[in-house]
Design a protein around this motif. Sequence first.
Motif, PDB file in Angstrom:
ATOM      1  N   ARG A  79     -18.481  -5.264 -14.596  1.00  0.00           N
ATOM      2  CA  ARG A  79     -17.078  -4.959 -14.907  1.00  0.00           C
ATOM      3  C   ARG A  79     -16.378  -4.298 -13.734  1.00  0.00           C
ATOM      4  NH1 ARG A  79     -16.377  -5.539 -20.422  1.00  0.00           N
ATOM      5  NH2 ARG A  79     -14.193  -4.935 -20.291  1.00  0.00           N
ATOM      6  N   ILE A  80     -15.079  -4.531 -13.653  1.00  0.00           N
ATOM      7  CA  ILE A  80     -14.236  -3.891 -12.632  1.00  0.00           C
ATOM      8  C   ILE A  80     -13.242  -2.968 -13.326  1.00  0.00           C
ATOM      9  CG2 ILE A  80     -12.382  -4.358 -10.947  1.00  0.00           C
ATOM     10  CD1 ILE A  80     -13.951  -6.855 -10.083  1.00  0.00           C
ATOM     11  N   LEU A  81     -13.050  -1.787 -12.755  1.00  0.00           N
ATOM     12  CA  LEU A  81     -12.004  -0.890 -13.244  1.00  0.00           C
ATOM     13  C   LEU A  81     -10.885  -0.871 -12.200  1.00  0.00           C
ATOM     14  CD1 LEU A  81     -11.037   1.172 -15.394  1.00  0.00           C
ATOM     15  CD2 LEU A  81     -12.101   2.964 -13.996  1.00  0.00           C
ATOM     16  N   ALA A  82      -9.696  -1.342 -12.608  1.00  0.00           N
ATOM     17  CA  ALA A  82      -8.568  -1.404 -11.687  1.00  0.00           C
ATOM     18  C   ALA A  82      -7.663  -0.189 -11.897  1.00  0.00           C
ATOM     19  CB  ALA A  82      -7.785  -2.701 -11.905  1.00  0.00           C
ATOM     20  N   LEU A  83      -7.439   0.560 -10.828  1.00  0.00           N
ATOM     21  CA  LEU A  83      -6.530   1.711 -10.892  1.00  0.00           C
ATOM     22  C   LEU A  83      -5.112   1.192 -10.644  1.00  0.00           C
ATOM     23  CD1 LEU A  83      -9.268   3.056 -10.704  1.00  0.00           C
ATOM     24  CD2 LEU A  83      -8.322   4.709  -9.097  1.00  0.00           C
ATOM     25  N   VAL A  84      -4.259   1.304 -11.652  1.00  0.00           N
ATOM     26  CA  VAL A  84      -2.920   0.711 -11.578  1.00  0.00           C
ATOM     27  C   VAL A  84      -1.847   1.802 -11.618  1.00  0.00           C
ATOM     28  CG1 VAL A  84      -1.283  -0.830 -12.733  1.00  0.00           C
ATOM     29  CG2 VAL A  84      -3.713  -1.437 -12.653  1.00  0.00           C
ATOM     30  N   ASN A  85      -0.967   1.797 -10.612  1.00  0.00           N
ATOM     31  CA  ASN A  85       0.163   2.741 -10.616  1.00  0.00           C
ATOM     32  C   ASN A  85       1.406   2.133  -9.967  1.00  0.00           C
ATOM     33  OD1 ASN A  85      -0.914   2.794  -8.003  1.00  0.00           O
ATOM     34  ND2 ASN A  85      -0.463   4.959  -7.679  1.00  0.00           N
ATOM     35  N   GLY A  86       1.506   0.803 -10.052  1.00  0.00           N
ATOM     36  CA  GLY A  86       2.681   0.154  -9.474  1.00  0.00           C
ATOM     37  C   GLY A  86       2.403  -1.319  -9.261  1.00  0.00           C
ATOM     38  N   GLY A  87       3.314  -1.996  -8.575  1.00  0.00           N
ATOM     39  CA  GLY A  87       3.284  -3.445  -8.471  1.00  0.00           C
ATOM     40  C   GLY A  87       2.073  -4.018  -7.762  1.00  0.00           C
ATOM     41  N   PHE A  88       1.646  -3.387  -6.664  1.00  0.00           N
ATOM     42  CA  PHE A  88       0.546  -3.973  -5.886  1.00  0.00           C
ATOM     43  C   PHE A  88      -0.815  -3.678  -6.506  1.00  0.00           C
ATOM     44  CE2 PHE A  88       4.097  -3.945  -2.916  1.00  0.00           C
ATOM     45  CZ  PHE A  88       4.087  -5.287  -2.548  1.00  0.00           C
ATOM     46  N   SER A  89      -0.962  -2.496  -7.099  1.00  0.00           N
ATOM     47  CA  SER A  89      -2.229  -2.192  -7.781  1.00  0.00           C
ATOM     48  C   SER A  89      -2.356  -3.049  -9.037  1.00  0.00           C
ATOM     49  CB  SER A  89      -2.331  -0.698  -8.100  1.00  0.00           C
ATOM     50  OG  SER A  89      -1.115  -0.195  -8.596  1.00  0.00           O
ATOM     51  N   GLY A 111       4.977   5.643  -9.858  1.00  0.00           N
ATOM     52  CA  GLY A 111       5.517   6.875  -9.281  1.00  0.00           C
ATOM     53  C   GLY A 111       4.513   8.012  -9.317  1.00  0.00           C
ATOM     54  N   SER A 112       3.362   7.773  -9.979  1.00  0.00           N
ATOM     55  CA  SER A 112       2.313   8.790 -10.040  1.00  0.00           C
ATOM     56  C   SER A 112       1.095   8.327  -9.256  1.00  0.00           C
ATOM     57  CB  SER A 112       1.885   9.040 -11.490  1.00  0.00           C
ATOM     58  OG  SER A 112       2.974   9.501 -12.245  1.00  0.00           O
ATOM     59  N   ALA A 113       0.225   9.305  -8.942  1.00  0.00           N
ATOM     60  CA  ALA A 113      -1.064   9.015  -8.311  1.00  0.00           C
ATOM     61  C   ALA A 113      -2.153   9.152  -9.375  1.00  0.00           C
ATOM     62  CB  ALA A 113      -1.320   9.977  -7.160  1.00  0.00           C
ATOM     63  N   HIS A 114      -3.342   8.646  -9.066  1.00  0.00           N
ATOM     64  CA  HIS A 114      -4.456   8.752 -10.011  1.00  0.00           C
ATOM     65  C   HIS A 114      -5.183  10.082  -9.855  1.00  0.00           C
ATOM     66  CE1 HIS A 114      -3.716   4.390 -10.150  1.00  0.00           C
ATOM     67  NE2 HIS A 114      -4.150   4.502 -11.398  1.00  0.00           N
ATOM     68  N   ASP A 115      -5.861  10.469 -10.925  1.00  0.00           N
ATOM     69  CA  ASP A 115      -6.566  11.739 -10.958  1.00  0.00           C
ATOM     70  C   ASP A 115      -8.076  11.484 -10.856  1.00  0.00           C
ATOM     71  OD1 ASP A 115      -7.587  14.228 -11.531  1.00  0.00           O
ATOM     72  OD2 ASP A 115      -7.120  14.138 -13.669  1.00  0.00           O
ATOM     73  N   PRO A 116      -8.709  11.991  -9.787  1.00  0.00           N
ATOM     74  CA  PRO A 116     -10.148  11.742  -9.603  1.00  0.00           C
ATOM     75  C   PRO A 116     -10.990  12.200 -10.804  1.00  0.00           C
ATOM     76  CG  PRO A 116      -9.215  12.816  -7.658  1.00  0.00           C
ATOM     77  CD  PRO A 116      -8.136  12.788  -8.690  1.00  0.00           C
ATOM     78  N   ALA A 117     -10.596  13.313 -11.437  1.00  0.00           N
ATOM     79  CA  ALA A 117     -11.372  13.821 -12.583  1.00  0.00           C
ATOM     80  C   ALA A 117     -11.306  12.836 -13.750  1.00  0.00           C
ATOM     81  CB  ALA A 117     -10.844  15.192 -13.004  1.00  0.00           C
ATOM     82  N   GLU A 118     -10.107  12.311 -13.990  1.00  0.00           N
ATOM     83  CA  GLU A 118      -9.955  11.327 -15.077  1.00  0.00           C
ATOM     84  C   GLU A 118     -10.722  10.043 -14.724  1.00  0.00           C
ATOM     85  OE1 GLU A 118      -8.991  11.347 -18.045  1.00  0.00           O
ATOM     86  OE2 GLU A 118      -8.884   9.193 -18.466  1.00  0.00           O
ATOM     87  N   LEU A 119     -10.704   9.660 -13.460  1.00  0.00           N
ATOM     88  CA  LEU A 119     -11.485   8.488 -13.034  1.00  0.00           C
ATOM     89  C   LEU A 119     -12.962   8.720 -13.338  1.00  0.00           C
ATOM     90  CD1 LEU A 119     -11.835   5.749 -11.567  1.00  0.00           C
ATOM     91  CD2 LEU A 119     -12.035   7.044  -9.420  1.00  0.00           C
TER      92      LEU A 119
END
Length: 365
Positions: A79-89, A111-119
Amino acid sequence: MSYSFGKFFVPGPTDVRPDVLAAMAQPMIAHRGPEFEAMFARIQERLRLVFRTERPVYVSSSSATGLMEAAVRCAPAGRILALVNGGFSERFAKIADMCGRECDRYEVPAGSAHDPAELGRRLAGKKYAAITVVHSETSTGVLNDVRAMSDVAHEHGALCLIDSVSGLGGTPLEFDEWKCDYVLTGSQKALALPPGLAFAAASMEFVRTAKEATGRGVYFDIGEFDDFAAKNQTPNTPAVSLLYAADAQLQAIVAEGIEARWARHAAMQQEVVEWAGRLEHRGIAIVAKPGERSPTVSAIRLPRGTTPRGFITEVRRSGYTLGAGYGALRETTFRIGHMGDHTVATVRGCLAACEETLRSSSVRT
Ligand SMILES: *Cc1c(COP(=O)(O)O)cnc(C)c1O
């Protein structure tokens, strides 16, 4: 045709210096001959300094999306987990879907960044072979902490596939020191080349699994890229003219120094941040939050009642080209690509043109 550098601020393609454009007008050479191999070797040596790696850097005659697809096709099974926060992701996630991969999304608002802890929590809850993440999300101007994401992925036995298309060359990325698995970029963003080439580095581990990947296809087979790079060649006929441009531009990039280049981008960003701060009372606001802003691109909200389309058209009259908003932010923002070979001086010129337009009432609806 006369052309003066410094007024084109679309966040890809970015403005290209006339001498780099001129380098493309050279006669053809055979891509299996010594002249080509010598040029490829020079390009390699300098790309390694840009990627901060001892690994080979692959050159693909495709746009950057091609090497996003390569990342997914050559990724280990699972499985792949895709971090998405806009058009290119989101595009990275879609590629995984369309290549038939099982793909989940870890989505945060544009407009937000991802959180390493949540990842970390998500990776602990389910087994993933790889994550995809965009370093500089060009649609919103958000910079993700890809080093932290990569570390967290590794803690959970997943590879980290990084799109640094508008990051690499404009903001720090240390391929070897950060133990990156795969990083791709495109020619037409912070490297200030014409569009049409893409570059990627991959760890030995990634190349090993790529060579076993069942759905890797042919054109974007990283194993093939690796075998041919060892001979200073590409698997297929490369875009020779674009490689001439890369040869000239990488020489200039190395002469400036990659760290000096990062510093110049930070200074350009600072210029935009200060400008937006001064015009806050007029309704100007940078989409990305402080601490999460990309040094290469800003998405900027306009005052209520000012449409991006009208604003961009009006600014164009003074000779400056801005970027439209992207995807979900299209109707509310414009973008400035303060990257590549732009300088604090050219950015100032662009911001002055924007400010002048804001003062005029003609763009208000
Ligand atoms: C521009 C861009 C891409 C796509 O690049 P193409 O060269 O158009 O394929 C992918 N990711 C990011 C972050 C970009 O900025």
